[in-house]
Write an enzyme that holds these catalytic residues in place. Structure first.
Site, PDB file in Angstrom:
ATOM      1  N   PRO A  21       0.796  -1.234   0.000  1.00  0.00           N
ATOM      2  CA  PRO A  21       0.000   0.000   0.000  1.00  0.00           C
ATOM      3  C   PRO A  21       0.824   1.279   0.000  1.00  0.00           C
ATOM      4  O   PRO A  21       0.367   2.306  -0.489  1.00  0.00           O
ATOM      5  CB  PRO A  21      -0.820  -0.104   1.290  1.00  0.00           C
ATOM      6  CG  PRO A  21      -0.887  -1.563   1.574  1.00  0.00           C
ATOM      7  CD  PRO A  21       0.417  -2.139   1.080  1.00  0.00           C
ATOM      8  N   ASP A  22       2.060   1.226   0.502  1.00  0.00           N
ATOM      9  CA  ASP A  22       2.887   2.436   0.570  1.00  0.00           C
ATOM     10  C   ASP A  22       3.963   2.492  -0.511  1.00  0.00           C
ATOM     11  O   ASP A  22       4.864   3.314  -0.442  1.00  0.00           O
ATOM     12  CB  ASP A  22       3.529   2.549   1.946  1.00  0.00           C
ATOM     13  CG  ASP A  22       4.441   1.372   2.266  1.00  0.00           C
ATOM     14  OD1 ASP A  22       4.428   0.354   1.532  1.00  0.00           O
ATOM     15  OD2 ASP A  22       5.181   1.460   3.266  1.00  0.00           O
ATOM     16  N   GLU A  36      13.770  14.234 -18.122  1.00  0.00           N
ATOM     17  CA  GLU A  36      14.972  13.713 -18.777  1.00  0.00           C
ATOM     18  C   GLU A  36      14.830  12.212 -18.978  1.00  0.00           C
ATOM     19  O   GLU A  36      14.217  11.525 -18.172  1.00  0.00           O
ATOM     20  CB  GLU A  36      16.167  14.011 -17.868  1.00  0.00           C
ATOM     21  CG  GLU A  36      17.516  13.651 -18.392  1.00  0.00           C
ATOM     22  CD  GLU A  36      18.630  14.015 -17.410  1.00  0.00           C
ATOM     23  OE1 GLU A  36      19.779  13.693 -17.742  1.00  0.00           O
ATOM     24  OE2 GLU A  36      18.375  14.596 -16.338  1.00  0.00           O
TER      25      GLU A  36
END
Length: 151
Positions: free
Chosen positions: A87-88, A118
């Protein structure tokens, strides 16, 4: 009325309480270099990729994201590197990322200038030191170690 409210809640739950699906592409040029992009939002190097659009499958999203972020063309998807679902893993939202290795060719050019500042190819021995965006350090390390990861 109660039934309609229940349907409305279910639809909102489906839209806002489920992770989104995305893809990251470990792009290999014919000479073996790996292509990375520098993100505008955090200035970090990243593996190219993004969310799967409605109506797309993973290979189509890979082809589109690769072209948008690097200007390169997909030759073939070589292998599944992993599926990352913590989830993170993405600080912006809960997303599930399907990571693939792809053989690519063409001329590198940033197409999506709002997201990417870039694009550059790196030898395996000269990948950028330090932190990559999101969980791309883990994705790249798993790839380099020959792993297929479910995380």
């Amino acid at each position: 009325m109660r039934r309609l409210w229940h349907i409305f809640q279910t639809v909102l739950g489906l839209i806002f309480r489920h992770p989104l699906t995305g893809t990251s592409i470990i792009s290999r040029l014919p000479d073996g270099r790996i292509v990375l992009v520098r993100r505008r939002d955090n200035g970090l190097w990243s593996i190219p990729g993004g969310l799967v659009d409605w109506g797309e499958d993973i290979p189509t999203a890979v082809r589109r994201e690769l072209a948008e972020e690097t200007g390169l063309e997909l030759v073939k998807i070589s292998r599944l590197v992993g599926v990352y679902s913590a989830p993170d893993r993405d600080p912006r939202l809960h997303s599930i990322c399907v990571v693939v290795e792809a053989q690519v060719n063409g001329q590198m050019q940033v197409k999506d200038e709002l997201e990417i500042s870039e694009v550059q190819a790196f030898e395996l021995t000269s990948l950028p030191d330090g932190k990559l965006s999101h969980d791309h350090n883990q994705q790249l390390q798993d790839y380099l170690n020959g792993l297929t990861t479910l995380a």
